[in-house]
Design an enzyme around this catalytic site. Sequence first.
Site, PDB file in Angstrom:
ATOM      1  N   ASN A   7       0.875  -1.175   0.000  1.00  0.00           N
ATOM      2  CA  ASN A   7       0.000   0.000   0.000  1.00  0.00           C
ATOM      3  C   ASN A   7       0.910   1.222   0.000  1.00  0.00           C
ATOM      4  OD1 ASN A   7      -1.757   2.067   0.506  1.00  0.00           O
ATOM      5  ND2 ASN A   7      -2.276   1.419   2.594  1.00  0.00           N
ATOM      6  N   TRP A   8       1.005   1.851  -1.162  1.00  0.00           N
ATOM      7  CA  TRP A   8       1.927   2.991  -1.279  1.00  0.00           C
ATOM      8  C   TRP A   8       1.380   4.260  -0.642  1.00  0.00           C
ATOM      9  CZ3 TRP A   8       5.306   3.431  -6.317  1.00  0.00           C
ATOM     10  CH2 TRP A   8       6.244   2.397  -6.311  1.00  0.00           C
ATOM     11  N   LYS A   9       0.100   4.270  -0.302  1.00  0.00           N
ATOM     12  CA  LYS A   9      -0.521   5.492   0.250  1.00  0.00           C
ATOM     13  C   LYS A   9      -0.210   6.661  -0.694  1.00  0.00           C
ATOM     14  CE  LYS A   9      -0.141   3.318   4.696  1.00  0.00           C
ATOM     15  NZ  LYS A   9      -0.094   3.405   6.140  1.00  0.00           N
ATOM     16  N   HIS A  85      -9.549   1.326   4.640  1.00  0.00           N
ATOM     17  CA  HIS A  85      -8.267   1.455   5.337  1.00  0.00           C
ATOM     18  C   HIS A  85      -8.423   2.398   6.534  1.00  0.00           C
ATOM     19  CE1 HIS A  85      -4.162   2.696   6.199  1.00  0.00           C
ATOM     20  NE2 HIS A  85      -3.823   1.519   5.713  1.00  0.00           N
ATOM     21  N   GLU A  87      -6.794   4.834   7.547  1.00  0.00           N
ATOM     22  CA  GLU A  87      -6.644   6.274   7.288  1.00  0.00           C
ATOM     23  C   GLU A  87      -7.889   6.853   6.632  1.00  0.00           C
ATOM     24  OE1 GLU A  87      -2.916   5.711   5.326  1.00  0.00           O
ATOM     25  OE2 GLU A  87      -2.140   5.015   7.252  1.00  0.00           O
ATOM     26  N   GLU A 154      -6.035  -5.237  10.068  1.00  0.00           N
ATOM     27  CA  GLU A 154      -5.031  -4.216  10.353  1.00  0.00           C
ATOM     28  C   GLU A 154      -5.338  -3.566  11.700  1.00  0.00           C
ATOM     29  OE1 GLU A 154      -2.729  -2.951   6.616  1.00  0.00           O
ATOM     30  OE2 GLU A 154      -4.320  -1.511   6.943  1.00  0.00           O
ATOM     31  N   GLY A 160       2.126   1.786  10.905  1.00  0.00           N
ATOM     32  CA  GLY A 160       3.187   2.797  10.858  1.00  0.00           C
ATOM     33  C   GLY A 160       3.870   3.013  12.193  1.00  0.00           C
ATOM     34  N   SER A 196       2.879  -2.579  10.307  1.00  0.00           N
ATOM     35  CA  SER A 196       4.287  -2.722  10.690  1.00  0.00           C
ATOM     36  C   SER A 196       4.929  -4.044  10.259  1.00  0.00           C
ATOM     37  CB  SER A 196       4.458  -2.480  12.187  1.00  0.00           C
ATOM     38  OG  SER A 196       4.099  -1.143  12.498  1.00  0.00           O
ATOM     39  N   GLY A 218       4.740   1.111   4.735  1.00  0.00           N
ATOM     40  CA  GLY A 218       6.077   1.695   4.618  1.00  0.00           C
ATOM     41  C   GLY A 218       7.115   0.803   3.938  1.00  0.00           C
TER      42      GLY A 218
HETATM   43  P1  PGA Z   1       2.597  -0.019   7.699  1.00  0.00           P
HETATM   44  O1  PGA Z   1       1.177   0.289   7.022  1.00  0.00           O
HETATM   45  O2  PGA Z   1       3.098  -1.301   7.066  1.00  0.00           O
HETATM   46  O3  PGA Z   1       3.462   1.163   7.301  1.00  0.00           O
HETATM   47  O4  PGA Z   1       2.383  -0.147   9.141  1.00  0.00           O
HETATM   48  C1  PGA Z   1       0.267  -0.726   6.761  1.00  0.00           C
HETATM   49  C2  PGA Z   1      -0.969  -0.180   6.114  1.00  0.00           C
HETATM   50  O5  PGA Z   1      -1.318   0.975   6.415  1.00  0.00           O
HETATM   51  O6  PGA Z   1      -1.613  -0.850   5.293  1.00  0.00           O
END
Ligand code: PGA
Length: 234
Positions: A7-9, A85, A87, A154, A160, A196, A218
């Site tokens: 997931n590149w966001k 997600h 976010e 998640e 993150g 993470s 990330g």
């Molecule tokens: P992260 O993000 O691996 O940076 O914790 C995971 C995600 O948001 O899908």
Amino acid sequence: MKIIAGNWKMNGSKQALKEMTAELNKIDTDNAIILCVPFTMLGAETGKINLGAQDISNHEKGAYTGEISGAMLKEAGAKYVIVGHSERRQYHNEDNDIVRQKAEMAIQNGIIPIICVGETMEEKQAGKAMEIIESGVKESVPNNSNGHIIIAYEPRWAIGAGITPTHEEIEQAHSLIAKTLHSLELDETPILYGASVNGLNAGDIMSLNNVDGVLVGGASLKPDDFISIITSIK
Ligand code: PGA
């Protein structure tokens, strides 16, 4: 077979995607690799790497300035789309109801939704994690899913953050999700773990019961990090 989804966001560029997929295509693997990238990168030539989007409108078409429909995503080359997600839930107030509508739109257009569920730290501390996970699945999975969905567990507090739940906690959440999917007659649905994940913990996490792959934020941005996750599959 495992599923490794990145997931590149709101990161990366067309050039970065070209460099990433050039490296990924060199890996000899039967596992499915997906990169969920910003809309503007969806048209890229990526060889055996599948592209996904990170959001989809819950509307079919019309006066929704700034939104992207399922048909548009399909036309642009998305095979997958992340819905719900953390976010999006946090910054765009998306709830299970909207997430389900978005997943429905994806399925209608032949796109596989990666439906995210998970608890916040507040919910975890209040002892509500299992309840949130179970209702997340029940309320976010659409009736038209026909087996064409992926669930990602998640834990929102671990995204993150550089920390993950214990292996026992991950297995407990995944077992509950598997049980809930069974009650919906969706036993074949892959269940990914996300939050993470890195090259050091991915192999062990992917060996846990009911973990069919990972959703990586990330660590999916740099070829070396992402490849170390893919090659850690035991
Ligand atoms: P992260 O993000 O691996 O940076 O914790 C995971 C995600 O948001 O899908």
